[in-house]
Structures are given as structure tokens and as C-alpha cells.
Design a protein around this motif. Structure first.
Motif, mmCIF file in Angstrom:
data_model
loop_
_atom_site.group_PDB
_atom_site.id
_atom_site.type_symbol
_atom_site.label_atom_id
_atom_site.label_comp_id
_atom_site.label_asym_id
_atom_site.label_seq_id
_atom_site.Cartn_x
_atom_site.Cartn_y
_atom_site.Cartn_z
ATOM 1 N N SER A 165 7.469 20.537 -12.238
ATOM 2 C CA SER A 165 8.032 19.218 -11.994
ATOM 3 C C SER A 165 7.601 18.144 -12.890
ATOM 4 O O SER A 165 6.699 18.130 -13.376
ATOM 5 C CB SER A 165 7.325 19.058 -10.495
ATOM 6 O OG SER A 165 7.122 17.512 -10.204
ATOM 7 N N LEU A 166 8.631 17.535 -13.144
ATOM 8 C CA LEU A 166 8.630 16.256 -14.163
ATOM 9 C C LEU A 166 7.492 15.462 -13.634
ATOM 10 O O LEU A 166 6.526 15.042 -14.278
ATOM 11 C CB LEU A 166 9.737 15.599 -14.515
ATOM 12 C CG LEU A 166 9.435 14.278 -15.214
ATOM 13 C CD1 LEU A 166 8.863 14.837 -16.625
ATOM 14 C CD2 LEU A 166 10.859 13.758 -15.580
ATOM 15 N N ARG A 167 7.546 14.913 -12.160
ATOM 16 C CA ARG A 167 6.664 14.184 -11.868
ATOM 17 C C ARG A 167 5.067 14.587 -11.917
ATOM 18 O O ARG A 167 4.069 13.945 -12.221
ATOM 19 C CB ARG A 167 6.887 13.876 -10.065
ATOM 20 C CG ARG A 167 6.110 12.839 -9.564
ATOM 21 C CD ARG A 167 6.729 12.461 -8.160
ATOM 22 N NE ARG A 167 7.953 12.020 -8.209
ATOM 23 C CZ ARG A 167 8.631 10.787 -8.541
ATOM 24 N NH1 ARG A 167 7.880 9.741 -8.605
ATOM 25 N NH2 ARG A 167 9.968 10.527 -8.588
ATOM 26 N N ALA B 260 12.458 19.393 -18.163
ATOM 27 C CA ALA B 260 13.036 18.791 -17.025
ATOM 28 C C ALA B 260 14.688 18.654 -17.024
ATOM 29 O O ALA B 260 15.280 18.873 -16.225
ATOM 30 C CB ALA B 260 12.186 17.323 -16.607
ATOM 31 N N ARG C 34 16.227 21.831 -16.492
ATOM 32 C CA ARG C 34 16.279 22.038 -15.204
ATOM 33 C C ARG C 34 17.210 21.270 -14.364
ATOM 34 O O ARG C 34 17.725 21.411 -13.443
ATOM 35 C CB ARG C 34 14.803 21.978 -14.407
ATOM 36 C CG ARG C 34 13.884 22.996 -14.630
ATOM 37 C CD ARG C 34 12.451 22.830 -13.812
ATOM 38 N NE ARG C 34 12.136 21.417 -13.546
ATOM 39 C CZ ARG C 34 11.036 20.980 -14.560
ATOM 40 N NH1 ARG C 34 10.357 21.820 -15.444
ATOM 41 N NH2 ARG C 34 10.630 19.680 -14.573
ATOM 42 N N ASP D 84 16.702 17.845 -13.803
ATOM 43 C CA ASP D 84 16.034 16.771 -13.312
ATOM 44 C C ASP D 84 16.282 15.293 -13.678
ATOM 45 O O ASP D 84 15.943 14.397 -13.329
ATOM 46 C CB ASP D 84 14.583 17.141 -13.283
ATOM 47 C CG ASP D 84 14.431 18.499 -12.553
ATOM 48 O OD1 ASP D 84 15.021 18.776 -11.643
ATOM 49 O OD2 ASP D 84 13.144 18.921 -12.503
ATOM 50 N N VAL D 85 16.491 15.392 -15.195
ATOM 51 C CA VAL D 85 16.743 14.202 -15.934
ATOM 52 C C VAL D 85 18.118 14.392 -16.893
ATOM 53 O O VAL D 85 18.441 15.653 -17.181
ATOM 54 C CB VAL D 85 15.422 13.769 -17.012
ATOM 55 C CG1 VAL D 85 14.511 13.324 -15.958
ATOM 56 C CG2 VAL D 85 15.426 14.684 -18.015
ATOM 57 N N THR E 192 10.799 8.403 -12.090
ATOM 58 C CA THR E 192 11.923 7.917 -11.410
ATOM 59 C C THR E 192 12.727 7.467 -12.503
ATOM 60 O O THR E 192 13.928 7.251 -12.204
ATOM 61 C CB THR E 192 11.354 6.877 -10.248
ATOM 62 O OG1 THR E 192 10.414 7.292 -9.338
ATOM 63 C CG2 THR E 192 12.463 6.296 -9.615
ATOM 64 N N ALA F 220 14.441 10.081 -14.335
ATOM 65 C CA ALA F 220 15.620 10.554 -13.389
ATOM 66 C C ALA F 220 16.860 9.737 -13.266
ATOM 67 O O ALA F 220 18.063 10.325 -13.040
ATOM 68 C CB ALA F 220 15.145 10.891 -12.134
#
Length: 183
Positions: free
Chosen positions: A63-65, A123, A126, A128-129, A171, A174
Motif C-alpha cells: 500500500s502506498l499510504r 504503486a 499496481r 494506485d497512482v 492522496t 493518487a
């Protein structure tokens, strides 16, 4: 020499760092140190140069976060830990007072950010970004507010703040803030 320099920084801070103190702690004659390094700031810069070549444990949680939170928490721990904190703060102080130490700190941070940028690349892989997201800038966005609080405003930092800034960076990444602009 690095160990002696770091120990002196931990005990006395940058303001108290002397070639003589490092010589006494290391068992090397001070003229040898003066010949090779010349100044306390050069000793601090050398310690940073050595550290920048060392690998940094980059998280991989999926998870990037969570990865950015882990990186930001590492920064907080590095400055607030009773053992490593005084050394980290002293090396940063050296960089503020000496151009060579400043260049060494810049190289150290650039190496750390480049190593951590892989979490953003993962990320992107995946989805995610956006592809091409600047991983180094995302990492900087996550940790820069911590440095600001530590060294500009003198405010305390903790894991909750680390998480907040990491979440903001995740955030923004993303949302495409750090992605290349479309033509």
C-alpha cells in the motif's frame, strides 16, 4: 573515524564537535585528522557521505499510504530517538553552518529519497497512482513537513503527524499531482 565523529556529535552536538575530540575518541593523532579532514564540519560531511552509500530499509506493505507512513515514521524516529536523534540533529546543524556539510546532507537525502521512490514505482505498477508519478517528489512531500517542524518552527513531531503528512502525499499522488502533465 566515522564512529568517533558520530559519538562526539551524540555527546556534544555540532557546536561542541572538535577535531581534537574525535582524535581522542578514535585514538588517531589530531594532526592526521587535520591533514585529512581539516575541520569538524569536514568530519561531519564525511560521516554523511559514508551514510548516504548505506542501504535504507524501504518498506513494502503493498500500500502506498502504508509505505509512506512507514518512511515518515522512520524520519520521526531518526530525530526523536534518544540514541540517534542527537546525531541526526547535529548533522543537520552542521549542514546549516558549512557548505561542504550542506552538500553532504543534500547527497544523503537525495540518496534516501531515491531509494524510497521505489514505493511509488510499485504503486504505479499496481495502478494506485498514474504512470510516471515522480516518486522522489512524493517522498519529499511526505517528509518535508516533518523537517519544517523540526528545523524551522521548532515544533515537536510524532507518529500521528508522520501519518498525516504521508496520507496527504499519498492522496496527492493518487490524484495525479506528481504525474507528468499530459500534452
Amino acid at each position: 573515524m566515522r564512529a568517533a565523529t558520530l559519538a562526539e556529535l551524540a555527546d556534544k552536538g555540532f557546536a561542541g564537535l572538535t577535531v581534537e575530540g574525535v582524535a581522542a575518541r578514535s585514538g588517531v593523532h589530531k594532526t592526521t585528522l587535520y591533514r585529512r579532514w581539516g575541520t569538524p564540519a569536514a568530519l561531519a560531511a564525511d560521516a554523511l557521505d559514508v551514510a548516504s552509500a548505506e542501504p535504507w530499509p524501504v518498506p513494502d506493505t503493498g500500500s502506498l499510504r502504508a509505505d509512506l507512513r512507514a518512511v515518515a515514521r522512520q524520519v520521526v524516529a531518526g530525530f526523536t530517538d534518544p540514541g540517534s536523534g542527537p546525531v541526526a540533529r547535529s548533522l543537520t546543524a552542521a549542514a546549516l553552518h558549512d557548505p561542504d556539510a550542506g552538500r553532504a546532507l543534500h547527497a544523503y537525502l537525495a540518496a534516501r529519497h531515491a531509494q524510497a521512490a521505489v514505493i511509488v514505482n510499485r504503486a504505479a505498477d499496481r495502478g494506485d497512482v498514474p504512470a510516471g508519478t515522480d516518486g522522489t517528489d512524493v517522498v519529499r512531500c511526505a517528509v518535508a513537513p516533518l523537517y519544517y517542524r523540526l528545523f524551522v518552527t521548532g515544533e515537536a513531531v510524532d507518529e500521528a503527524l508522520a501519518d498525516r503528512y504521508a496520507d496527504a502525499a499519498a492522496t496527492a499522488a493518487a490524484a495525479g499531482v506528481f504525474a507528468p502533465e499530459a500534452d
